[in-house]
Design an enzyme around this catalytic site. Structure first.
Site, PDB file in Angstrom:
ATOM      1  N   HIS A  95     -13.559  -1.752  -1.436  1.00 40.78           N
ATOM      2  CA  HIS A  95     -12.551  -1.437  -0.366  1.00 40.78           C
ATOM      3  C   HIS A  95     -12.766  -2.040   1.001  1.00 40.78           C
ATOM      4  CE1 HIS A  95      -9.235   1.629  -0.401  1.00 40.78           C
ATOM      5  NE2 HIS A  95      -9.220   1.413   1.094  1.00 40.78           N
ATOM      6  N   TYR A 107      -2.099   5.481  -4.233  1.00 43.82           N
ATOM      7  CA  TYR A 107      -3.142   6.372  -4.082  1.00 43.82           C
ATOM      8  C   TYR A 107      -2.616   7.784  -4.718  1.00 43.82           C
ATOM      9  CZ  TYR A 107      -5.670   3.900  -0.320  1.00 43.82           C
ATOM     10  OH  TYR A 107      -6.526   3.119   0.315  1.00 43.82           O
ATOM     11  N   THR A 131      -5.828   2.531  -6.947  1.00 42.16           N
ATOM     12  CA  THR A 131      -6.950   2.539  -6.280  1.00 42.16           C
ATOM     13  C   THR A 131      -7.868   3.745  -6.823  1.00 42.16           C
ATOM     14  OG1 THR A 131      -6.108   1.447  -4.445  1.00 42.16           O
ATOM     15  CG2 THR A 131      -7.981   2.498  -4.053  1.00 42.16           C
ATOM     16  N   SER A 139       0.790  -1.104   0.026  1.00 42.77           N
ATOM     17  CA  SER A 139       0.027  -0.164  -0.020  1.00 42.77           C
ATOM     18  C   SER A 139       0.891   1.107  -0.046  1.00 42.77           C
ATOM     19  CB  SER A 139      -0.799   0.139   1.276  1.00 42.77           C
ATOM     20  OG  SER A 139      -1.435   1.335   1.466  1.00 42.77           O
TER      21      SER A 139
HETATM   22  C1  GLV Z   1      -7.285   2.971   3.459  1.00 41.16           C
HETATM   23  O1  GLV Z   1      -6.102   2.700   3.135  1.00 41.16           O
HETATM   24  C2  GLV Z   1      -8.056   2.310   4.398  1.00 41.16           C
HETATM   25  O2  GLV Z   1      -7.940   2.560   5.579  1.00 41.16           O
HETATM   26  O3  GLV Z   1      -8.966   1.811   3.817  1.00 41.16           O
END
Ligand code: GLV
Length: 391
Positions: free
Chosen positions: A276, A130, A156, A107
């Site tokens: 998500h 992101y 994302t 991430s």
């Molecule tokens: C993103 O990173 C989340 O917390 O869903």
């Protein structure tokens, strides 16, 4: 040593061993958590078709995801703050994924940096981006991912602004954790976590701190996203980023057939049907419920992956049988990581692999590629009938 036979065993240990603030972060959906719950419960609505007297020898769960060989089509999803669930969490999870022969996705909001993970692994991993307002930061991050040998960009699309998760606000979620009487009292009960954390330097958002200019409060996910994430992200910008990257592209966060068609135009190598983990638009349909419509729409033209609610090999099988080429686990591997570090992630993957293999056999199949809707009993109306849809 506790006997681990299912993901829920890891979950129970995880809950005991990791500070509440980070447990809650993982274990939350947005607002009422309807979508978060339904990601799991909708899997339960689908049943499996038992078949007998089929030769079950020489089974295989091996497949490919965007051309990469995988021991099973289950990748580790990008999860923010993984290095707060266990010291050096991203490195340990990436190593576990490598040992298990599945992809690891790092991430943007990780604690261990891109370079850190690359240095401690030997196979390429995938990088999740992101999109920030600061284009210089985005360009430099893409460059860093390329230099680290990342062989796919997972972009994302469903988090231009952060969905509200009540517990994170109430707990004052931050990395490193803010020291309040309540957080200190809770952390004192998590001795193993604290000892490991005391021995690492990796306690900040490693891809951001020291890499982005004019950072306000980079310890708080909510203030960082509010300040820095680009709310103007649209398909033109997605295309520009795809062109800049130039390599394999996975677009994550598609939950609508029209958006799936747009993703094709950008040239995605795969899309991830995802809400998500129920952490963004509460009230959206579960990923498994949306999967068949998106497969019908674009499944012959791009690879379809999905995440959301997978807690077992049976869930993986259901997603594959409904047309997903690959799946991702997020919470299921975080439970393992928080419970037992690298060994726990390896255990989570092994639990899921065994369940997938045995379920496949008892459905009368020997190869994940042969799974299809005929292996399932899907209740009538599973997709739902919605005004203005299904026309
Ligand atoms: C993103 O990173 C989340 O917390 O869903």
């Amino acid at each position: 040593m506790p006997v681990i036979t299912e993901i829920e065993d890891l979950h129970r240990l995880y809950r005991r061993r990791v500070p509440k603030m980070f447990y809650d972060y993982c274990q939350s959906g947005s607002w009422t958590e309807q979508t978060y719950r339904e990601n799991e419960t909708d899997f339960d609505l689908i049943r499996l078709r038992q078949r007998v007297a089929v030769d079950m020898e020489n089974r295989s769960t091996a497949s490919t995801m965007i051309g990469r060989d995988v021991a099973m089509p289950v990748a580790l999803a990008p999860v923010g703050l993984t290095g707060m669930q266990h010291a050096d969490g991203e490195i340990l999870a990436a190593q576990a994924a490598e040992a298990a022969g599945v992809p690891f996705t790092l991430s943007t909001m990780s604690i261990c940096s891109i370079e850190d993970v690359a240095e401690h692994t030997s196979k390429p991993f995938w990088f999740q981006l992101y999109v920030m307002r600061d284009e210089k930061f985005v360009d430099a991050t893409l460059e860093r991912a390329r230099a680290a040998g990342c062989d796919a960009l997972v972009l994302t699309l469903d988090l231009q602004i952060l969905g509200q998760r009540h517990k994170d606000l109430k707990n004052g979620l931050s990395a490193p954790p803010k020291l309040t009487p309540a957080s200190i009292a809770n952390m004192m009960t998590k001795v193993r976590w604290g000892l490991n954390m005391a021995q690492t330097k990796r306690r900040f958002f490693g891809n951001i701190v020291g890499h982005a200019d004019g950072v306000g409060d980079a310890s708080s996910l909510s203030s960082w996203t509010a300040e820095q994430f680009d709310p103007r992200l649209d398909w033109d910008k997605v295309k520009r980023i795809a062109d800049k990257w130039g390599g394999k592209l996975i677009l994550k966060g598609i939950l609508d057939a029209e958006d799936a068609r747009m993703a094709l135009q950008v040239g995605a190598d795969a899309i991830v049907v995802s809400n998500h983990g129920g952490r963004q638009l509460d009230g959206a349909l579960s990923s498994i419920r949306m999967l068949p419509e998106i497969v019908d729409e674009v499944g012959s033209r791009t690879e379809i992956h999905m995440d959301g609610g997978i807690r077992s090999g049976q869930d993986v099988l259901k997603a594959l049988a409904l047309g997903a080429r690959g799946t991702y686990i997020g919470r299921a591997f975080i439970y393992g990581l928080g419970a037992m570090g690298r060994k726990g992630v390896e255990t989570a993957l092994e639990v899921i692999r065994k369940e997938l293999d045995t379920t496949m056999a008892l459905c009368g199949e020997k190869n994940v590629h042969d799974l299809g809707p005929n292996n399932l009993l899907v209740p009538k109306g599973f997709r739902g009938e919605w005004e203005g849809r299904n026309a």
